[in-house]
Enzyme design. Structure first.
Site, short mmCIF file in Angstrom:
data_model
loop_
_atom_site.label_atom_id
_atom_site.label_comp_id
_atom_site.label_asym_id
_atom_site.label_seq_id
_atom_site.Cartn_x
_atom_site.Cartn_y
_atom_site.Cartn_z
CG MET A 255 4.13 -4.93 1.01
SD MET A 255 5.27 -3.80 -0.01
CE MET A 255 6.54 -5.04 -0.49
CG ASN A 257 4.26 -8.81 1.33
OD1 ASN A 257 5.15 -8.08 1.62
ND2 ASN A 257 3.32 -8.77 2.03
CD GLU A 290 0.10 -3.88 -4.61
OE1 GLU A 290 1.11 -4.57 -4.40
OE2 GLU A 290 -0.15 -2.73 -4.35
CG HIS A 293 4.44 -4.66 -7.65
ND1 HIS A 293 5.48 -4.07 -8.43
CD2 HIS A 293 3.87 -3.67 -7.22
CE1 HIS A 293 5.47 -2.85 -8.05
NE2 HIS A 293 4.29 -2.52 -7.22
#
Length: 833
Positions: A255, A257, A290, A293
Site C-alpha cells: 500500500m 501510504n 508503489e 504512486h
C-alpha cells in the site's frame, strides 16, 4: 462540500495489551456557507468529548454517531461560518481484520508479539479518526504517537521531536504536505531499520526484529527507482524520507501510504539463499509500482474512486517500464503481456465484465473494482496509448499533468487533455472507446490477393446478441519483420491494400493493441510457416496461437486445429511463446482429464513439455536466462502431474534427499518437487510436508509447502489440507491459496465445493467481512463446478450473502457455463474424429 478540513492535529496512543487506542484530534475546518450541522465520516469509534470553537467562542455542540452510515453528526447551538476548530477525544479498537488501525501478530523466538499498523484505502481512515474520508478532502496533518519505550513509532513524515515520559515516549512528526486521508500511516512496534540515502532523501527498510538482513535488495532497488522516477517525472520526491515497511499480516500486496509504504513480508524481504527467482522479480515489480504512486496518486490524486483504475494501472505500467530498465534480461514486457494481457482479456471477454471507467458510490463498490480490469486492462490500454502517440509525447504530457495538478486532485480527462496537447492527436476520442464501454474487439481478417477485408465486433466467450454491441478506435498495425502499415480503425469494417510482394503479415504487430485477431484459413497456413521459421517476432508468435486458443474456448475454432498449429512451436526459443503454448496444452489436458479422448491430447502435451525440459535440464546453470528458472519449474510440475515416469522417479529421489538435506534443492525447484511427492504420496508425505511448513523460518518458504500440500490425488488428504488452512497456523491473508490450488487439482473437484459450503461461515470469520481476498475464493469455484450446479451455487450465495463479491459471483457462474460448453464441444469434436 460546505465544510472542508484544512489541517488535522492528531495524537494516538495504542495499547497493544488491550488492543485498543485513544485519540485526541483538533480539526481546523473551513465552513463555506453558514451551517449548524457538521457531518464527517466515523466508524467503530466511541466519541468521549466534542468541543467546537469559532471566533474565539465555544459553540454548544452535540455529537452523534451513525454506525450504518459510518457518520459523525455534530449539531451546533448556533450557525457558524468561516474557520472553526473541532476538538475531539475518542477511543477505538485495534482490530484483527487487517483494515483501519489494526494489530498484526507474529512469532519471535517462540514468543508471540504484536505491532500496530494501518490500512486506510479505500475508506477505512474513518476507523482510526473522525475525518472527511474521501480523496478530494486534502489537508495537512500534524501527527503524534505515544508508545511504550520498547516500541518505536512511524508515520508519513520524519520525527520532529521525541520525548520520554516514564515508560512511554511521545513522538511528534513533521507536518505533512496536503494529502488525502487514505494515504496516512501510523505504525507502532519493535521495529528494526536498514537505512540508506538517495540524494537528500533518507530511505529505510523497516522489519520486525532479526529480518533487516533480508532488506538489502529492496533498499538498493528503492534508491535507484526513486532517482529514476524523479528524472522521468521532472519533479523531486516531495517528502524528506521514504520507509518501506514489512508487515506480517497484510491483506493486499502493498500500500502506497505517502512516505511509509507497507508490504507483505514476502513482497519486501529477499534472501538469496532461500528465495526463488519469481520472488525476486515480484519484489522488484511491487516496489516499483508503489514508488510510482508517490507522484501518480499521492502528489496528484484522483478526484473520486471512478478513476482508481488510472491510479493503479498507471503504477502497473510504470513499474514494468522501470524494472525493465534495470533488469532488461528479465524480459519483463513480454511477461507483462503473458500475465496482464491474458488475465485482463480472460475477464474482459465475459458479459459480466465492467468498463474501466466505472461509477462507484459506496465503499463496498470501491472494493469490487480492485480487479484485473482496473490494474491489468488499464495497464494494457496505457501501453497501447503510449505506442499510439509515441513515447516522447506520452512523457511530455505526463510531466505537464503532474506539474499542473500537484497537491491537488485531477480527473482522467485532465491527463488525456495533456497527452493530446503534447501529441496533437485525437487522444480523448480514441481512448474513450476503451474506457467507457465494457469488453474489447475481435478483428476478423479475410485476404483476397493483396486486398484485406477487415471487420471488428465485440469479443465474447459466451455469445449473446444483447451484449455484442461496441465500436472501438483500434490502432491497427500490420507487420512481418517490421511494421508495414498502421491505421486507426474506428468503423465496423474497412479494406486495406498490402504492399506488393508481401509474403505474409501478422495483425496487431508487436501486440500493442488490446484486441484479438481472427484470420482466415489461408492466412493461418502462411502464419504457421512464418512461426516455424521464426520470421515474425516472439511476441507475435505468442499472439497468433494465443488468439487461436481463445477462439477454441469460444467455439469459433476447432481444438484439433490448435493442436496442429502448436507443432510450429516445437523448436520455440522464446520464453513467452513457449510458456503460453505449454499453458494452453496443459489446460486442454486437464479439461479432458476424465474423458476417453484425453490420450490424444496427452501425447501433444507431454511431448511439448519433455522437449522444454530436455532443453533446460533439471539443474539451474550459470548460463540460464532469468526466465529459464520460471519455465523449468513449470515443466517439471506439469510432467509430474501427467505421470511422466522418468520425471516422477527423479522427483521422488530428489524429495527424499531434500528431507535429509534441505540445501540440496535450489529454491526454484522446492515447490515442484514437493508437489510431485504429494501427487504420488500418502498420509506419511502429508505429515512430512506439514512439518516442513511448521518449521519454516520465512513466510515465502511456508507458502511453498502449503502449496505442495494441495497436490495430493487422495481426496481425504486434500480435505485435511483444507481443514489445516482453517487453523491458526495459516494466516488469514493466505487462506485463498489452498482453495485456489485445490480448485486447480483435477482430484479437488469433488471435494472443494462441499467443503466450502460446510465451512463458509468459518471462512467468512477468518478472512474477514469485505476482505478483497474473498473474490479469489469465490472465483476458484469455477475450477470445480459444471453448469448443472448453477442453481445450487446461486441459491447458496442468496442464503450466505458475501458483500463485495456480487460481481465475482456472476462472473464465476459465467465461466462455469463457458467451461462446460467447451467440454461438450470437445467431446463432440473428438468423438467424430
Amino acid at each position: 462540500m460546505d465544510t472542508s478540513p484544512t489541517n488535522y492535529n492528531l495524537t494516538f496512543e495504542p495499547d497493544l495489551k488491550k488492543f485498543t487506542f485513544t485519540g485526541l484530534e483538533i480539526i481546523s475546518v473551513n465552513c463555506k456557507k453558514s451551517v449548524n450541522v457538521i457531518r464527517m465520516n466515523c466508524a467503530e469509534l466511541k466519541i468521549k468529548s466534542c468541543i467546537v470553537k469559532s471566533g474565539g467562542q465555544i459553540i454548544k455542540s452535540s455529537p452523534k454517531t451513525n454506525e450504518k452510515k459510518e457518520e459523525l453528526e455534530i449539531k451546533l447551538g448556533e450557525k457558524i461560518r468561516g474557520s472553526c476548530t473541532i476538538h475531539l477525544e475518542f477511543e477505538g479498537i485495534l482490530n484483527d481484520r487487517l483494515l483501519g488501525f489494526y494489530r498484526s501478530k507474529y512469532q519471535q523466538n517462540g514468543k508471540t508479539k504484536y505491532l500496530a499498523t494501518t490500512q486506510f484505502e479505500a475508506a477505512d481512515a474513518r476507523r482510526a479518526f473522525p475525518c472527511w474520508d474521501e480523496p478530494e478532502a486534502k489537508a495537512t496533518y500534524d501527527i503524534s504517537i505515544i508508545a511504550e519505550n520498547k516500541f518505536t513509532a512511524i508515520s508519513n513524515m520524519p520525527v520532529k521531536t521525541k520525548k520520554k515520559t516514564g515508560n512511554k515516549t511521545i513522538y511528534h512528526f513533521q507536518k505533512t504536505p496536503l494529502v488525502s486521508t487514505y494515504l496516512i500511516y501510523l505504525g507502532v512496534g519493535e521495529f528494526e531499520y536498514l537505512t540508506g540515502r538517495a540524494g537528500k532523501i533518507q530511505i529505510r527498510v523497516v522489519t520486525t526484529k532479526g529480518n533487516t538482513s533480508k532488506g538489502k535488495f529492496s533498499l538498493e532497488l528503492g534508491k535507484k527507482l526513486l532517482t529514476s522516477y524523479e528524472k522521468y517525472f521532472g519533479i523531486k520526491f516531495p517528502l524528506p524520507k521514504l520507509d518501506l515497511i514489512a508487515v506480517p499480516d497484510f491483506a493486499a500486496g502493498a500500500m502506497e501510504n505517502w512516505g511509509a509504504i507497507t508490504f507483505r513480508e514476502t513482497i519486501l524481504l529477499y534472501d538469496p539463499k532461500t528465495s526463488s527467482t519469481r520472488t525476486k522479480q515480484f519484489i522488484a515489480e511491487v516496489i516499483s509500482h508503489e514508488i510510482a504512486h508517490m507522484w501518480f496518486g499521492n502528489l496528484v490524486t484522483m478526484k473520486w474512486w471512478n478513476d482508481l483504475w488510472l491510479n493503479e494501472s498507471f503504477a502497473t505500467f510504470m513499474a514494468t517500464k522501470f524494472v525493465d530498465k534495470f533488469y532488461p534480461e528479465w524480459d519483463l514486457w513480454n511477461q507483462f503481456v503473458e500475465d496482464a494481457m491474458n488475465v485482463a482479456m480472460g475477464l474482459d471477454s465475459l458479459k459480466t465484465t465492467h468498463p474501466i471507467d466505472v461509477d462507484v458510490k459506496s465503499p463496498a463498490e470501491i472494493r469490487e473494482i480492485f480487479d484485473a480490469i482496473s490494474y491489468d486492462k488499464g495497464g494494457c490500454v496505457l501501453r497501447m496509448l503510449e505506442n499510439y502517440v509515441g513515447e516522447p509525447n506520452f512523457q511530455k504530457g505526463l510531466k505537464k499533468y503532474l506539474s499542473d495538478f500537484k497537491y491537488k486532485n485531477a480527473k482522467g480527462q485532465d491527463l488525456w487533455d495533456a497527452i493530446g496537447k503534447a501529441s496533437k492527436m485525437p487522444v480523448t476520442s480514441m481512448i474513450n472507446t476503451w474506457l467507457k464501454q465494457p469488453g474489447f474487439p475481435l478483428v476478423e481478417i479475410n485476404q483476397n490477393g493483396n486486398n484485406l477485408k477487415i471487420k471488428q465486433k465485440r469479443y465474447l466467450l459466451e455469445s449473446n446478441s444483447k451484449f455484442s454491441k461496441g465500436l472501438w478506435s483500434i490502432p491497427l498495425s500490420l507487420g512481418l519483420e517490421k511494421e508495414i502499415s498502421n491505421t486507426l480503425f474506428s468503423k465496423k469494417s474497412m479494406s486495406v491494400k498490402l504492399p506488393k510482394n508481401t509474403i505474409g503479415f501478422v495483425a496487431n504487430y508487436g501486440r500493442k493493441g488490446f484486441y484479438r485477431v481472427k484470420y482466415d484459413e489461408g492466412i493461418l497456413l502462411d502464419l504457421k510457416m512464418l512461426v516455424d521459421e521464426k520470421r515474425i517476432p516472439p511476441i507475435d508468435r505468442w499472439a497468433v496461437q494465443n488468439d487461436l486458443f481463445s477462439l477454441c474456448v469460444s467455439g469459433d475454432e476447432q481444438v484439433r486445429n490448435y493442436l496442429d498449429f502448436s507443432d510450429a512451436y516445437f523448436d520455440e526459443d522464446s520464453y513467452l511463446a513457449s510458456v503460453n503454448v505449454a499453458h494452453n496444452l496443459a489446460s486442454l489436458y486437464f479439461r479432458a482429464f476424465d474423458e476417453k479422448f484425453v490420450e490424444e491430447i496427452r501425447s501433444y502435451t507431454i511431448n511439448y513439455f519433455r522437449k522444454i525440459l530436455s532443453n533446460l535440464g533439471w539443474e539451474p546453470r550459470k548460463s540460464d536466462k532469468h526466465t529459464d528458472a520460471l519455465l523449468r519449474s513449470f515443466a517439471i510440475s506439469a510432467l509430474g502431474k501427467m505421470n511422466d515416469d522418468s520425471v516422477t522417479d527423479i522427483a521422488i529421489e530428489k524429495y527424499k534427499k531434500f528431507l535429509k538435506s534441505p540445501r540440496s534443492l535450489s529454491p526454484d525447484l522446492i515447490e515442484p518437487i514437493c508437489s510431485i511427492a504429494a501427487w504420488n504420496g500418502n498420509s506419511k508425505t502429508f505429515n512430512e510436508l506439514k512439518k516442513l511448513y511448521t518449521n519454516s523460518k520465512t513466510m515465502e518458504e511456508k507458502l511453498r509447502f502449503l502449496g505442495a500440500m494441495c497436490g495430493f490425488q487422495d481426496k481425504k488428504l486434500l480435505a485435511k489440507t483444507l481443514d489445516f488452512s482453517q487453523t491458526s497456523e495459516v494466516r488469514s491473508q493466505n487462506m485463498q491459496l489452498p482453495i485456489m490450488k485445490i480448485a486447480a487439482n483435477p482430484y479437488g473437484d469433488k471435494i472443494l465445493w462441499p467443503w466450502l459450503k460446510k465451512n463458509w461461515k468459518k471462512i467468512n470469520k477468518k478472512v474477514g467481512h469485505g476482505n478483497p481476498l474473498f473474490n479469489r475464493i469465490v472465483a476458484s469455484i469455477a475450477g470445480v463446478a459444471d453448469d448443472s450446479m448453477e442453481n445450487e451455487i446461486k441459491l447458496f450465495f442468496k442464503k450466505n450473502p458475501t458483500p463485495g463479491t456480487e460481481r465475482t459471483q456472476k462472473q464465476t457462474l459465467e465461466r462455469i457455463r463457458i467451461n462446460s460448453k467447451f467440454l461438450r464441444v470437445m467431446r463432440k469434436e473428438f468423438k467424430n474424429g
